[in-house]
Design a protein around this motif. Sequence first.
Motif, PDB file in Angstrom:
ATOM      1  N   GLU A 178      20.394  23.327   3.913  1.00 41.92           N
ATOM      2  CA  GLU A 178      20.137  24.111   2.278  1.00 41.92           C
ATOM      3  C   GLU A 178      21.135  24.613   2.190  1.00 41.92           C
ATOM      4  O   GLU A 178      21.019  24.824   0.653  1.00 41.92           O
ATOM      5  CB  GLU A 178      18.588  24.946   2.513  1.00 41.92           C
ATOM      6  CG  GLU A 178      17.293  23.885   2.825  1.00 41.92           C
ATOM      7  CD  GLU A 178      16.840  25.071   2.981  1.00 41.92           C
ATOM      8  OE1 GLU A 178      15.715  24.442   1.545  1.00 41.92           O
ATOM      9  OE2 GLU A 178      15.949  25.055   4.281  1.00 41.92           O
ATOM     10  N   MET A 179      21.955  25.448   2.507  1.00 46.15           N
ATOM     11  CA  MET A 179      23.174  26.317   2.634  1.00 46.15           C
ATOM     12  C   MET A 179      23.707  25.734   2.178  1.00 46.15           C
ATOM     13  O   MET A 179      24.748  25.880   0.612  1.00 46.15           O
ATOM     14  CB  MET A 179      23.216  27.165   3.666  1.00 46.15           C
ATOM     15  CG  MET A 179      23.914  28.722   3.361  1.00 46.15           C
ATOM     16  SD  MET A 179      24.058  29.631   3.732  1.00 46.15           S
ATOM     17  CE  MET A 179      25.582  30.407   4.268  1.00 46.15           C
ATOM     18  N   THR A 180      23.780  24.709   2.346  1.00 49.41           N
ATOM     19  CA  THR A 180      25.691  23.465   2.708  1.00 49.41           C
ATOM     20  C   THR A 180      25.431  22.856   1.188  1.00 49.41           C
ATOM     21  O   THR A 180      26.261  22.702   0.585  1.00 49.41           O
ATOM     22  CB  THR A 180      25.451  22.360   3.440  1.00 49.41           C
ATOM     23  OG1 THR A 180      25.631  22.771   4.177  1.00 49.41           O
ATOM     24  CG2 THR A 180      27.039  20.822   3.351  1.00 49.41           C
ATOM     25  N   ALA A 181      23.792  22.534   0.608  1.00 48.37           N
ATOM     26  CA  ALA A 181      23.963  21.771  -0.240  1.00 48.37           C
ATOM     27  C   ALA A 181      23.658  22.898  -1.293  1.00 48.37           C
ATOM     28  O   ALA A 181      24.830  22.461  -2.761  1.00 48.37           O
ATOM     29  CB  ALA A 181      22.195  21.125  -0.769  1.00 48.37           C
ATOM     30  N   TYR A 182      23.438  24.381  -1.498  1.00 50.21           N
ATOM     31  CA  TYR A 182      23.399  24.953  -2.166  1.00 50.21           C
ATOM     32  C   TYR A 182      25.455  25.439  -2.349  1.00 50.21           C
ATOM     33  O   TYR A 182      25.591  25.849  -3.490  1.00 50.21           O
ATOM     34  CB  TYR A 182      22.770  26.322  -2.118  1.00 50.21           C
ATOM     35  CG  TYR A 182      22.896  27.818  -2.654  1.00 50.21           C
ATOM     36  CD1 TYR A 182      21.907  27.759  -3.911  1.00 50.21           C
ATOM     37  CD2 TYR A 182      24.263  28.298  -2.653  1.00 50.21           C
ATOM     38  CE1 TYR A 182      22.396  28.624  -4.620  1.00 50.21           C
ATOM     39  CE2 TYR A 182      24.150  29.460  -3.838  1.00 50.21           C
ATOM     40  CZ  TYR A 182      22.832  29.635  -4.178  1.00 50.21           C
ATOM     41  OH  TYR A 182      23.667  30.951  -5.856  1.00 50.21           O
ATOM     42  N   VAL A 183      25.164  25.849  -2.034  1.00 52.45           N
ATOM     43  CA  VAL A 183      27.599  25.791  -1.896  1.00 52.45           C
ATOM     44  C   VAL A 183      28.358  24.105  -2.465  1.00 52.45           C
ATOM     45  O   VAL A 183      28.354  24.992  -3.456  1.00 52.45           O
ATOM     46  CB  VAL A 183      28.151  25.784  -1.041  1.00 52.45           C
ATOM     47  CG1 VAL A 183      29.311  25.724  -0.496  1.00 52.45           C
ATOM     48  CG2 VAL A 183      27.451  27.758  -0.052  1.00 52.45           C
TER      49      VAL A 183
END
Length: 391
Positions: A178-183
């Motif tokens: 999720e963090m990767t997608a957000y970044v």
Amino acid sequence: MDYDPYSYEIDEDPYPVYRWLRDEQPAYYNERIDFWAISRFDDCLNALLDWRTFSSARGTVLELMDHELPGSMIIFMDPPRQTRMRNLVSKAFTPRRIAALEPSIREIAVGWLDPLVGAGRCDIVHEFAGRLPMDVISTLLGIPPEDRDMVRGWSNAVLHRDPGNPMPPKLALEAMQEMTAYVSEAIAERRRRPRDDMMSLLLEAEVADEDGSLHRLTDDDIRAFINLLATAGNETVTKLLATAIHLLWSFPEQRKLLLEDPRRIPGAVEETLRYDPPSQYQGRVTTGEVVLHGRTLPKGAKVLIINAASGRDERKYPDPDRFDVLRRFDQHLNFGHGRHVCLGKNLALRESRIALEEFLRRFPEYEVPEGGVERMHSSNVRGLKGLTLVY
Ligand code: HEM
């Protein structure tokens, strides 16, 4: 005696084992787990400097050294690749940019501390030490304040480990995704419209090699770097703050010295790092044979450079087991040393100083009740995951 970084007993107090290693086994080999350990100050210093012999490329944490690693994390690279990456990310991590964060860091610290005043009791890790560092990184990167809670939630979930298993559980992997997608989305936005933040600077950064060829960071590089910050720059500061607050309760005369003159706080931060650092060892793999204290480490040996043991070496520091906020020393190795020396060192020192200034201003007197200390279990990170204060 033996040294087992996975054991639960060592969480309580590793320092007697480290003393034994320095005195009796300065080139220690653990046959059962198959790793070597070095612990004297001079040996640790030399090994951290000698990156050709002591490679980071197979990782720096014992349990991960036999696994496939994410390819683009600077901390798991050797020069020249690491040098190029370091030159690129340093462009966004300038002293000026870090110094300019001072008021924002103070605002974040005050924002978490003020609501605790008058409550009479809190868990200072959950309410403060565990929140401040990731908020500071978010601010630095340019993540908007309304997204901070979400990002902090992910970054803490990424660090989560189930008892007895050093590998990330499903929850941690999902948070990472999720963090990767957000970044990725945040990077795409800044490619369209650059802003005045670190993410935009990382996108623009450019370095020339000796042969004149130009290099930039790819989106993958930037994602990997931000993931690294969410661990390397988050958990470490949380642990340092909790350790400092705990030590200042254990040694009230030392706390009194800081209350008398808050200008002593930077010294107290360095002393906390020397005395009981968040990152206990740096793992390396040898690229050739090494002879040390009459023993031969073979090529391909896993070596733990126990910087935490080097901080208690009486060959370097007089009366090393004494916590003394007025102590003067020229250096310690607890931010690493040499090529990989902590990129966030200045930020970590600034942030920790501000956090302790604002904490002590509000909480000059506090007690840790029976059972109020909860230690975390990890092979290389040392610190508290819970610390109850009554005041
Ligand atoms: C008290 C807090 C901190 C401690 C004790 C700490 C400790 C360390 C240590 C020991 C290393 C060397 C790793 C090695 O040699 O393999 C390191 C590297 C690094 N640290 Fe920190 N750190 C802290 C805070 C931070 C912060 C706040 C940031 C950024 C926001 C940060 C970012 C990094 C990065 C990017 C590296 C990798 C540098 C490289 O490989 O060239 N650290 N840190």
